[in-house]
Motif scaffolding. Structure first.
Motif, PDB file in Angstrom:
ATOM      1  N   HIS A  35       0.782  -1.244   0.000  1.00 40.73           N
ATOM      2  CA  HIS A  35       0.000   0.000   0.000  1.00 40.73           C
ATOM      3  C   HIS A  35       0.807   1.284   0.000  1.00 40.73           C
ATOM      4  O   HIS A  35       0.467   2.223  -0.708  1.00 40.73           O
ATOM      5  CB  HIS A  35      -0.947   0.029   1.204  1.00 40.73           C
ATOM      6  CG  HIS A  35      -1.838  -1.158   1.296  1.00 40.73           C
ATOM      7  ND1 HIS A  35      -2.848  -1.395   0.391  1.00 40.73           N
ATOM      8  CD2 HIS A  35      -1.853  -2.195   2.161  1.00 40.73           C
ATOM      9  CE1 HIS A  35      -3.461  -2.525   0.707  1.00 40.73           C
ATOM     10  NE2 HIS A  35      -2.867  -3.031   1.769  1.00 40.73           N
ATOM     11  N   ASP A  36       1.858   1.338   0.803  1.00 43.88           N
ATOM     12  CA  ASP A  36       2.582   2.599   0.950  1.00 43.88           C
ATOM     13  C   ASP A  36       3.841   2.688   0.100  1.00 43.88           C
ATOM     14  O   ASP A  36       4.670   3.576   0.300  1.00 43.88           O
ATOM     15  CB  ASP A  36       2.892   2.884   2.429  1.00 43.88           C
ATOM     16  CG  ASP A  36       3.758   1.814   3.071  1.00 43.88           C
ATOM     17  OD1 ASP A  36       4.045   0.793   2.427  1.00 43.88           O
ATOM     18  OD2 ASP A  36       4.148   2.001   4.240  1.00 43.88           O
ATOM     19  N   THR A  38       6.192   3.731  -2.905  1.00 41.69           N
ATOM     20  CA  THR A  38       6.268   4.967  -3.675  1.00 41.69           C
ATOM     21  C   THR A  38       7.217   4.787  -4.854  1.00 41.69           C
ATOM     22  O   THR A  38       7.897   3.764  -4.968  1.00 41.69           O
ATOM     23  CB  THR A  38       6.802   6.112  -2.799  1.00 41.69           C
ATOM     24  OG1 THR A  38       8.168   5.797  -2.431  1.00 41.69           O
ATOM     25  CG2 THR A  38       5.953   6.315  -1.546  1.00 41.69           C
ATOM     26  N   ALA A  97      -0.985  -4.197  -2.365  1.00 44.88           N
ATOM     27  CA  ALA A  97      -1.600  -2.946  -2.814  1.00 44.88           C
ATOM     28  C   ALA A  97      -2.801  -3.230  -3.713  1.00 44.88           C
ATOM     29  O   ALA A  97      -2.847  -4.246  -4.416  1.00 44.88           O
ATOM     30  CB  ALA A  97      -0.585  -2.101  -3.563  1.00 44.88           C
ATOM     31  N   GLU A 100      -5.004  -0.527  -8.683  1.00 38.44           N
ATOM     32  CA  GLU A 100      -4.779   0.794  -9.275  1.00 38.44           C
ATOM     33  C   GLU A 100      -3.490   1.449  -8.755  1.00 38.44           C
ATOM     34  O   GLU A 100      -2.845   2.212  -9.475  1.00 38.44           O
ATOM     35  CB  GLU A 100      -5.984   1.719  -9.065  1.00 38.44           C
ATOM     36  CG  GLU A 100      -6.429   1.875  -7.631  1.00 38.44           C
ATOM     37  CD  GLU A 100      -7.376   0.786  -7.117  1.00 38.44           C
ATOM     38  OE1 GLU A 100      -7.822   0.932  -5.959  1.00 38.44           O
ATOM     39  OE2 GLU A 100      -7.673  -0.197  -7.826  1.00 38.44           O
ATOM     40  N   HIS A 101      -3.095   1.138  -7.520  1.00 36.43           N
ATOM     41  CA  HIS A 101      -1.824   1.646  -6.989  1.00 36.43           C
ATOM     42  C   HIS A 101      -0.664   0.767  -7.458  1.00 36.43           C
ATOM     43  O   HIS A 101       0.376   1.259  -7.898  1.00 36.43           O
ATOM     44  CB  HIS A 101      -1.865   1.707  -5.461  1.00 36.43           C
ATOM     45  CG  HIS A 101      -0.569   2.136  -4.841  1.00 36.43           C
ATOM     46  ND1 HIS A 101      -0.038   3.395  -5.025  1.00 36.43           N
ATOM     47  CD2 HIS A 101       0.319   1.466  -4.061  1.00 36.43           C
ATOM     48  CE1 HIS A 101       1.115   3.485  -4.382  1.00 36.43           C
ATOM     49  NE2 HIS A 101       1.348   2.332  -3.791  1.00 36.43           N
ATOM     50  N   THR A 104       0.663   1.270 -11.046  1.00 38.52           N
ATOM     51  CA  THR A 104       1.430   2.511 -11.204  1.00 38.52           C
ATOM     52  C   THR A 104       2.877   2.309 -10.758  1.00 38.52           C
ATOM     53  O   THR A 104       3.813   2.705 -11.455  1.00 38.52           O
ATOM     54  CB  THR A 104       0.776   3.647 -10.391  1.00 38.52           C
ATOM     55  OG1 THR A 104      -0.559   3.811 -10.837  1.00 38.52           O
ATOM     56  CG2 THR A 104       1.525   4.947 -10.553  1.00 38.52           C
TER      57      THR A 104
END
Length: 150
Positions: A35-36, A38, A97, A100-101, A104
């Motif tokens: 989830h987090d 980057t 995740a 959609e995340h 990316t």
């Protein structure tokens, strides 16, 4: 991010009977996103992987990187790397995740590898894939991003 790195002599990924990616000497990457994660996590992991000295030199010592040997990458999205099997008999994938995340970050990761001059082949994100490889060694490692909590 969590990436299983497998050194391979050759590898391919097939979706619905069609080869979508195929490499000769290089690395097969099973790529998991949480989830987090980057773009910075993707950069850290991409840089780490292409510079890992896991290919043998003339003395059979692991002294060469993927860049040194001119190897290729087969990158395969793999949400199950974040499966938690500690309780019960069915893995819990809550740490993976949302698509959609994840897509990316996964696509950015592959773009970063390409920017480093590496030939990158892929599967199809979210598809059922058959991955075939001739593992070289075998050499299998897990690379996690600097933000990994566990």
């Amino acid at each position: 991010m969590r990436v299983v790195v497998q050194r391979s002599k050759e590898a391919s990924v097939t979706v619905e009977g069609k080869i979508t990616g195929q490499i000769k000497k290089g690395l097969v990457l099973l790529v998991g996103v949480t989830h987090d994660d980057t773009f910075e996590d993707a950069e850290f992991v991409a840089d780490k992987i292409v510079n890992l000295r896991i290919f043998e030199d003339e003395n059979d010592k692991m002294n060469h990187s993927l860049i040194d040997v001119g190897g290729e990458i087969l990158s395969v999205s793999q949400f199950t790397l974040y499966g938690d099997c500690r309780k019960g008999r069915r893995p819990n994938f809550m740490a993976a995740a949302r698509p959609e995340h994840a897509i990316t970050i996964y696509e950015k990761f592959n773009a970063l590898l390409l920017d480093k001059g590496i030939s990158v082949e892929t599967g199809i994100f979210g598809a059922m894939m058959d991955v075939a490889l001739v593992n070289d060694g075998p050499v299998t490692l897990i690379v996690e991003s600097k933000n990994e909590k566990s």
